[in-house]
Design a protein around this motif. Structure first.
Motif, PDB file in Angstrom:
ATOM      1  N   VAL A   1      -9.239   6.693  -0.788  1.00 19.79           N
ATOM      2  CA  VAL A   1      -8.873   5.322  -0.442  1.00 19.79           C
ATOM      3  C   VAL A   1      -7.484   4.999  -0.996  1.00 19.79           C
ATOM      4  CG1 VAL A   1      -9.440   2.886  -0.791  1.00 19.79           C
ATOM      5  CG2 VAL A   1     -11.262   4.519  -0.295  1.00 19.79           C
ATOM      6  N   ARG A   2      -7.246   5.385  -2.243  1.00 16.11           N
ATOM      7  CA  ARG A   2      -5.952   5.087  -2.855  1.00 16.11           C
ATOM      8  C   ARG A   2      -4.819   5.830  -2.150  1.00 16.11           C
ATOM      9  NH1 ARG A   2      -3.730   6.629  -8.884  1.00 16.11           N
ATOM     10  NH2 ARG A   2      -2.258   4.887  -9.102  1.00 16.11           N
ATOM     11  N   TYR A   3      -5.063   7.080  -1.803  1.00 12.76           N
ATOM     12  CA  TYR A   3      -4.061   7.867  -1.101  1.00 12.76           C
ATOM     13  C   TYR A   3      -3.706   7.192   0.226  1.00 12.76           C
ATOM     14  CZ  TYR A   3      -1.641  12.281  -0.092  1.00 12.76           C
ATOM     15  OH  TYR A   3      -0.682  13.243   0.142  1.00 12.76           O
ATOM     16  N   GLY A   4      -4.751   6.800   0.988  1.00 14.09           N
ATOM     17  CA  GLY A   4      -4.512   6.121   2.265  1.00 14.09           C
ATOM     18  C   GLY A   4      -3.835   4.777   2.077  1.00 14.09           C
ATOM     19  N   LEU A   5      -4.209   4.066   1.013  1.00 19.01           N
ATOM     20  CA  LEU A   5      -3.615   2.761   0.731  1.00 19.01           C
ATOM     21  C   LEU A   5      -2.117   2.889   0.462  1.00 19.01           C
ATOM     22  CD1 LEU A   5      -3.959  -0.270   0.222  1.00 19.01           C
ATOM     23  CD2 LEU A   5      -4.656   0.270  -2.110  1.00 19.01           C
ATOM     24  N   HIS A   6      -1.746   3.884  -0.326  1.00 15.17           N
ATOM     25  CA  HIS A   6      -0.325   4.107  -0.593  1.00 15.17           C
ATOM     26  C   HIS A   6       0.432   4.433   0.695  1.00 15.17           C
ATOM     27  CE1 HIS A   6      -0.362   4.984  -5.210  1.00 15.17           C
ATOM     28  NE2 HIS A   6      -1.024   3.891  -4.884  1.00 15.17           N
ATOM     29  N   MET A   7      -0.221   5.169   1.589  1.00 17.32           N
ATOM     30  CA  MET A   7       0.439   5.533   2.845  1.00 17.32           C
ATOM     31  C   MET A   7       0.659   4.316   3.730  1.00 17.32           C
ATOM     32  SD  MET A   7      -1.328   9.155   3.887  1.00 17.32           S
ATOM     33  CE  MET A   7      -0.855   8.903   5.591  1.00 17.32           C
TER      34      MET A   7
ATOM     35  N   ALA B   1       3.043   1.831   2.059  1.00 13.06           N
ATOM     36  CA  ALA B   1       4.391   2.381   1.830  1.00 13.06           C
ATOM     37  C   ALA B   1       4.966   1.912   0.490  1.00 13.06           C
ATOM     38  CB  ALA B   1       5.333   2.015   2.972  1.00 13.06           C
ATOM     39  N   ARG B   2       4.069   1.690  -0.476  1.00  8.99           N
ATOM     40  CA  ARG B   2       4.484   1.315  -1.824  1.00  8.99           C
ATOM     41  C   ARG B   2       3.311   1.604  -2.771  1.00  8.99           C
ATOM     42  NH1 ARG B   2       3.498  -3.688   0.678  1.00  8.99           N
ATOM     43  NH2 ARG B   2       1.883  -4.946  -0.327  1.00  8.99           N
ATOM     44  N   PRO B   3       3.525   1.560  -4.072  1.00 10.35           N
ATOM     45  CA  PRO B   3       2.432   1.846  -5.010  1.00 10.35           C
ATOM     46  C   PRO B   3       1.455   0.689  -5.117  1.00 10.35           C
ATOM     47  CG  PRO B   3       4.439   1.321  -6.215  1.00 10.35           C
ATOM     48  CD  PRO B   3       4.820   1.404  -4.766  1.00 10.35           C
ATOM     49  N   GLU B   4       0.723   0.423  -4.068  1.00 15.20           N
ATOM     50  CA  GLU B   4      -0.214  -0.692  -3.998  1.00 15.20           C
ATOM     51  C   GLU B   4      -1.594  -0.250  -4.463  1.00 15.20           C
ATOM     52  OE1 GLU B   4      -1.373  -3.816  -4.231  1.00 15.20           O
ATOM     53  OE2 GLU B   4       0.131  -4.293  -2.687  1.00 15.20           O
ATOM     54  N   GLU B   5      -2.203  -1.037  -5.351  1.00 12.70           N
ATOM     55  CA  GLU B   5      -3.544  -0.726  -5.844  1.00 12.70           C
ATOM     56  C   GLU B   5      -4.578  -1.733  -5.357  1.00 12.70           C
ATOM     57  OE1 GLU B   5      -3.601   2.071  -7.061  1.00 12.70           O
ATOM     58  OE2 GLU B   5      -1.564   2.377  -7.804  1.00 12.70           O
TER      59      GLU B   5
ATOM     60  N   ASN C   1      -6.526  -1.370   8.624  1.00 11.47           N
ATOM     61  CA  ASN C   1      -5.870  -0.089   8.904  1.00 11.47           C
ATOM     62  C   ASN C   1      -6.621   1.067   8.257  1.00 11.47           C
ATOM     63  OD1 ASN C   1      -3.777  -1.234  10.395  1.00 11.47           O
ATOM     64  ND2 ASN C   1      -2.502  -1.566   8.587  1.00 11.47           N
ATOM     65  N   LEU C   2      -7.087   0.854   7.045  1.00  8.92           N
ATOM     66  CA  LEU C   2      -7.828   1.910   6.357  1.00  8.92           C
ATOM     67  C   LEU C   2      -9.182   2.167   7.024  1.00  8.92           C
ATOM     68  CD1 LEU C   2      -7.036   1.153   2.618  1.00  8.92           C
ATOM     69  CD2 LEU C   2      -6.376   3.176   3.909  1.00  8.92           C
ATOM     70  N   ALA C   3      -9.832   1.105   7.491  1.00  6.69           N
ATOM     71  CA  ALA C   3     -11.112   1.281   8.195  1.00  6.69           C
ATOM     72  C   ALA C   3     -10.921   2.188   9.400  1.00  6.69           C
ATOM     73  CB  ALA C   3     -11.662  -0.072   8.616  1.00  6.69           C
ATOM     74  N   LYS C   4      -9.840   1.957  10.119  1.00  4.99           N
ATOM     75  CA  LYS C   4      -9.522   2.803  11.281  1.00  4.99           C
ATOM     76  C   LYS C   4      -9.198   4.218  10.827  1.00  4.99           C
ATOM     77  CE  LYS C   4      -6.479   2.965  15.339  1.00  4.99           C
ATOM     78  NZ  LYS C   4      -5.341   2.295  16.042  1.00  4.99           N
ATOM     79  N   GLU C   5      -8.422   4.340   9.749  1.00  7.22           N
ATOM     80  CA  GLU C   5      -8.045   5.650   9.212  1.00  7.22           C
ATOM     81  C   GLU C   5      -9.273   6.448   8.806  1.00  7.22           C
ATOM     82  OE1 GLU C   5      -5.178   8.207   8.801  1.00  7.22           O
ATOM     83  OE2 GLU C   5      -4.348   6.188   8.607  1.00  7.22           O
ATOM     84  N   PHE C   6     -10.294   5.741   8.311  1.00  7.86           N
ATOM     85  CA  PHE C   6     -11.514   6.402   7.856  1.00  7.86           C
ATOM     86  C   PHE C   6     -12.542   6.577   8.972  1.00  7.86           C
ATOM     87  CE2 PHE C   6      -9.597   5.930   3.871  1.00  7.86           C
ATOM     88  CZ  PHE C   6     -10.350   6.540   2.878  1.00  7.86           C
ATOM     89  N   GLY C   7     -12.179   6.203  10.196  1.00  9.12           N
ATOM     90  CA  GLY C   7     -13.025   6.486  11.354  1.00  9.12           C
ATOM     91  C   GLY C   7     -14.081   5.456  11.673  1.00  9.12           C
ATOM     92  N   PHE C   8     -14.021   4.255  11.077  1.00  5.88           N
ATOM     93  CA  PHE C   8     -15.006   3.223  11.378  1.00  5.88           C
ATOM     94  C   PHE C   8     -14.618   2.494  12.668  1.00  5.88           C
ATOM     95  CE2 PHE C   8     -15.393   3.760   6.774  1.00  5.88           C
ATOM     96  CZ  PHE C   8     -16.769   3.905   6.648  1.00  5.88           C
ATOM     97  N   GLU C   9     -15.634   2.052  13.405  1.00  8.04           N
ATOM     98  CA  GLU C   9     -15.414   1.308  14.642  1.00  8.04           C
ATOM     99  C   GLU C   9     -16.311   0.071  14.661  1.00  8.04           C
ATOM    100  OE1 GLU C   9     -16.161   3.903  17.904  1.00  8.04           O
ATOM    101  OE2 GLU C   9     -14.407   5.194  17.518  1.00  8.04           O
TER     102      GLU C   9
END
Length: 900
Positions: free
Chosen positions: A267-273, A276-280, A289-297
């Motif tokens: 999750v953190r790796y995807g969040l940083h991507m 585009a900054r060191p966001e926690e 965006n992360l939900a989509k990245e992780f394959g949820f629909e």
């Protein structure tokens, strides 16, 4: 000896080619470094999206940066008495896409002046090639001196490692900073635990924040690191894997720690991507965006983002449970002595050891599964029990599979759970423990389904399970003396309840069917009745609990969306409630529910509406449902009372009656005699051609706790839009609007109830009242050529809830008007925009009920046509709704694009 980092294979990085490029570039090497870093970042991102193991990516990124730093270091001249160390997460060999690269330039002695040129040029090169570094330059002695007073520095030193330079310096630093020299194991543990407590408190002690911090919130990465730091210092190891065989954690716990960390890393790796900054922080900006990245629909039951966050919350809940066990284990191992422990027997199954409950032998739960519930009953009835010992928590977790259908049907277990719900102390604490150890979700499978379930909005700021337990907490608080100050009516109702247990059960079940599709109130009522039936409650008690669950939104809806000054509204609600008993239960549940949904919802205005509805309904029930108040009698009585008061003030009766000729029945039905007197005295004493504007705190604050703004001005179509816009610019939120157009008199008489940005009345502030008065005067002067702009910015969070606008129209028999409900995202200037749409359609506004629920508004407008009749033309109704949806959705889209 380990192979140096820069010599380990990185198959994507051709070091021989890189060295040749550096040699060819000479002093112009910045481009070579930047090209290599950019290429590496691109291939890491591709590999992440293709699903490669996140540990490999995190470790290889650190290894790659090691290589880059190695080559950068050798661009300058150094001696044997200085080295470059990695510290922090980078020191552990972990590096996420945008994480800081923490470096320590360590010297044997303080020779900063000798290396000043190389140091400055090295650091400048780091920034020039695009590495976000955090660095310090210190000697070993300086490090020890600082670490002695700073636990963070001491922690960093524990995990530092040499990247390039003299490795002996790092070894000496770690030796001199060991627990036998500074920060003993006990001091270190206490400091790290205090640090964790403060960190959890900063995040409201919950895993369930709407925008959680994946690093620092409870159950986050820092909890895992805290366990590792203390365990490493206590056991003297470098990695957690080395703790195998030391009875620190079980194989299952270590696996949970590893899989939980891997998930959070991903999750953190995807969040940083995506950030585009060191966001926690998992901000709304990134959750979708992360939900989509992780394959949820999205599906019929829930949004993709809700599924993603549901999964996240379950992981951090399990990690916090594990943190709880391991931290307490370390606490006992470091501080406790079995020789000095005070042991007190409770019964054959349990005993107290230093006020923490534990089993008397490891087979307790296996031999007597009912003990899985009994332990919580014991804690709920003894405030001296501080918690559960770690080994017993482990046994609870290992034994929870014993809770099955036969367990749930066992009369002893049924009785134990009812005892728990009736326990004397901290019921919710026990329920939270049961939830954390997955006992509650197994005993009540329907509750298990809502654990970690979120709703993607700003109205529900907690997950369903966290909200549910907060409702139970609020219900229990109504027993306490201080509740009479904050919630006087609810506390009074609670004391009158013949069986408070029924209210607790209703609170536990009111949202139990969330996320199943369909009406959760209706579905939940079925579950609630089945619970009561299974637990041996009387049928009438089960029906009452089921009714409370089914109707738990009713009182809030009526108070906020209907005109509760109308006797017919009160009568209809009283018929729905039926008797005083149901009213008391429902009021206490509603107050507890609203305050557990979102702390900002319980405003003085909402409290006053609820209180007014309760008191008026109570009077209606006393009077008898067969004896409703006659509207005309109400109107006549109001007029007579107001007329006497005005005459007492020296006003001529005929002048008053002439003024009232222009006012319809609604005015005398909805306004109090006190306010009618206030209005009448001001109007008849107002000789200026300027608009009349009055501002005061409500005279009947026991019912209405808000600031009243009364306006009398020439009857022009833009008045509501102008006033709404002016109040919006003043950061005043309209809670209620009462509009009385007097065709014969040529005036409109409007009353607005407002609260400030903190949901409080304005109070006695002459300067602010004068400012509000002047802004309204200025705005009304522009009515005939009204501007169409709103300048207030939309809050960041609101921009991410662009749900489509929904409208509904129905003719209201009680008011003789058309009720238009508008549900849409909240935006500055929304009321003014709706007011202008009414103007375009030649529609008159009679009344407005305004309800803002997080990011969503649910406003009801009572409107009529130019002749004062409800809207009857289907085509006009359809076009009106379409135009409202079109304009409000366009405004939301503009806001989301940063144009509003």
């Amino acid at each position: 000896m380990d192979t140096p980092y820069f010599e380990r294979p990185l198959f994507f990085f051709d070091q021989a080619r890189f060295r040749r490029s550096l040699n060819e570039a000479g002093s112009r090497c910045i481009g070579v470094f930047k090209d290599a870093i950019n290429a590496a970042n691109l291939q890491f991102d591709v590999r992440f999206r293709e699903g490669e193991d996140v540990r490999t990516l995190v470790y290889e990124r650190a290894l790659f940066i090691d290589c880059i730093l190695h080559y950068a270091w050798h661009q300058f001249d150094w001696g044997d008495d200085i080295s470059l160390l990695a510290v922090g997460g980078y020191g552990r060999g972990e590096l996420h896409p945008k994480s800081d690269i923490d470096l320590l330039l360590l010297m044997q002695e303080d020779k900063t002046e000798e290396y000043v040129d190389s140091l400055e040029r090295f650091i400048t090169l780091m920034w020039d090639i695009g590495l976000d570094i955090g660095h310090s330059v210190r000697s070993i002695d300086q490090c020890i001196e600082i670490a002695r007073d700073d636990i963070t520095v001491a922690t960093n030193i524990m995990e530092c490692r040499t990247i390039v330079g003299n490795p002996g310096l790092c070894l000496e630093l770690q030796k001199r900073s060991g627990p036998e020299h500074i920060w003993s194991v006990k001091d270190f543990f206490r400091a790290k635990w205090d640090e964790q407590i403060a960190r959890h408190r900063k995040h409201n002690n919950t895993e369930y924040n709407l925008e959680p911090n994946i690093k620092n919130a409870p159950g986050g990465l820092r909890d895992i690191q805290t366990i590792a730091w203390v365990a490493k210092r206590y056991f003297g190891v470098r990695t957690l894997k080395q703790l195998g065989g030391k009875d620190f954690f079980t194989e299952e716990e270590f696996a949970l720690l590893q899989t939980g960390e891997e998930y959070l890393w991903r999750v953190r790796y995807g969040l940083h991507m995506v950030a585009a900054r060191p966001e926690e922080r998992l901000l709304f900006d990134h959750q979708r965006n992360l939900a989509k990245e992780f394959g949820f629909e999205d599906n019929d039951q829930s949004l993709a983002v809700e599924q993603f966050m549901h999964n996240y919350y379950r992981v951090v809940l399990s990690l916090r449970e594990l943190n709880d066990v391991l931290i307490h284990y370390l606490d006992e191992a470091i501080f406790s002595s079995s020789v000095d422990a005070v042991v007190k027997p409770i019964n054959p199954r349990f005993r107290l050891r230093d006020n923490y409950i534990e089993v008397t032998h490891p087979e307790v739960f296996k031999l007597d599964p009912s003990a899985l519930l009994e332990i919580f009953v014991l804690m709920g009835n003894d405030s001296n029990i501080h918690g559960v010992r770690p080994e017993t928590i482990r046994l609870l977790r290992e034994s929870r599979n014993l809770i099955d259908d036969d367990f749930r049907k066992d009369p002893r277990n049924i009785d134990l759970f009812l005892q728990l719900l009736n326990c004397e102390y901290a019921l919710t604490t026990q329920l939270r423990r049961m939830k954390r150890y997955n006992i509650l979700g197994r005993y009540l499978p329907e509750f298990g389904r809502i654990i970690g379930q979120m709703q993607h909005d700003l109205f529900h700021i907690y997950t369903v399970d966290a909200h549910t337990l907060a409702v139970v907490t609020n219900i229990r608080k109504l027993r306490h003396a201080d509740a009479s100050e904050k919630f006087p009516v609810a506390a009074h109702c609670y004391k009158r309840l013949p069986k408070p247990l029924l209210l607790t059960i209703a609170g536990l079940y009111h949202d139990i069917a969330k996320g199943r599709g369909g009406d959760h109130s209706t579905l939940g009522a079925v579950d609630a009745y089945e619970f009561c039936e299974r637990h041996g409650l009387k049928k009438r008690e089960g029906r009452l609990v089921a009714w409370l669950v089914e109707k738990h939104l009713l009182m809030s809806s009526v108070s906020q969306k209907q005109d509760i000054s109308d006797p017919d509204v009160i009568h209809n609600f009283a018929r729905e409630v039926g008797d005083q008993l149901h009213l008391d239960y429902l009021y206490a549940l509603t107050v507890s529910d609203i305050n557990a949904t979102n702390p900002t919802l319980w405003t003085t205005w909402r409290a006053s509406l609820m209180r007014q509805l309760y008191l008026e309904t109570k009077r209606a029930l006393r009077r008898g449902l067969e004896n409703p108040i006659d509207k005309q009698d109400w109107i006549d009585e109001t007029k007579e009372t107001a007329l006497r008061r005005l005459e007492d003030k020296g006003l001529d009766r005929e002048r008053v009656l002439k003024l009232w000729e222009y006012l319809g029945e609604d005015y005398f039905l909805r306004e109090s005699p006190a306010d009618i007197t206030w209005h009448g005295e001001a109007i008849l004493g107002h000789s200026s051609p300027e608009d009349l504007i009055l501002i005061q705190e409500s005279d009947h604050r026991e019912l209405v706790n808000a600031t009243q703004i009364f306006i009398r001005t020439r009857n022009r179509g833009n008045v509501f839009a102008a006033v709404a816009s002016a109040l919006d610019q003043l950061n005043l939120n309209i809670q209620d609007a009462r509009i009385y157009n007097t065709e014969k008199g040529g005036y409109t008489i409007d009353t607005f109830y407002v609260l400030d940005e903190n949901n409080q009345p304005i109070g006695d502030d002459p300067d602010r009242i004068a400012h509000i008065h002047q802004v309204l005067i200025d705005e009304l002067a522009l009515v005939d050529d009204y501007r169409n702009t709103i300048s207030r910015r939309t809050p960041r969070q609101l921009k991410h809830f662009a749900t489509p606008t929904r409208t509904s129209l129905s003719n209201d028999i009680n008011t003789g008007a058309t009720a238009l409900e508008v549900i849409c995202p909240d935006r500055p200037g929304l009321l003014a925009r709706i007011g202008r749409i009414f103007i375009d359609f030649d529609i008159q506004l009679q009344n407005a009920k305004i309800a803002t629920l997080g990011e969503r508004v649910e406003d009801v407008f009572f409107i009529v046509d130019q002749d004062g009749n409800p809207l009857s033309d289907p085509e006009v109704c359809e076009k009106l709704q379409q135009e409202i949806c079109k304009q409000l959705d366009a405004q939301v889209e503009e806001t989301a694009n940063g144009l509003s």
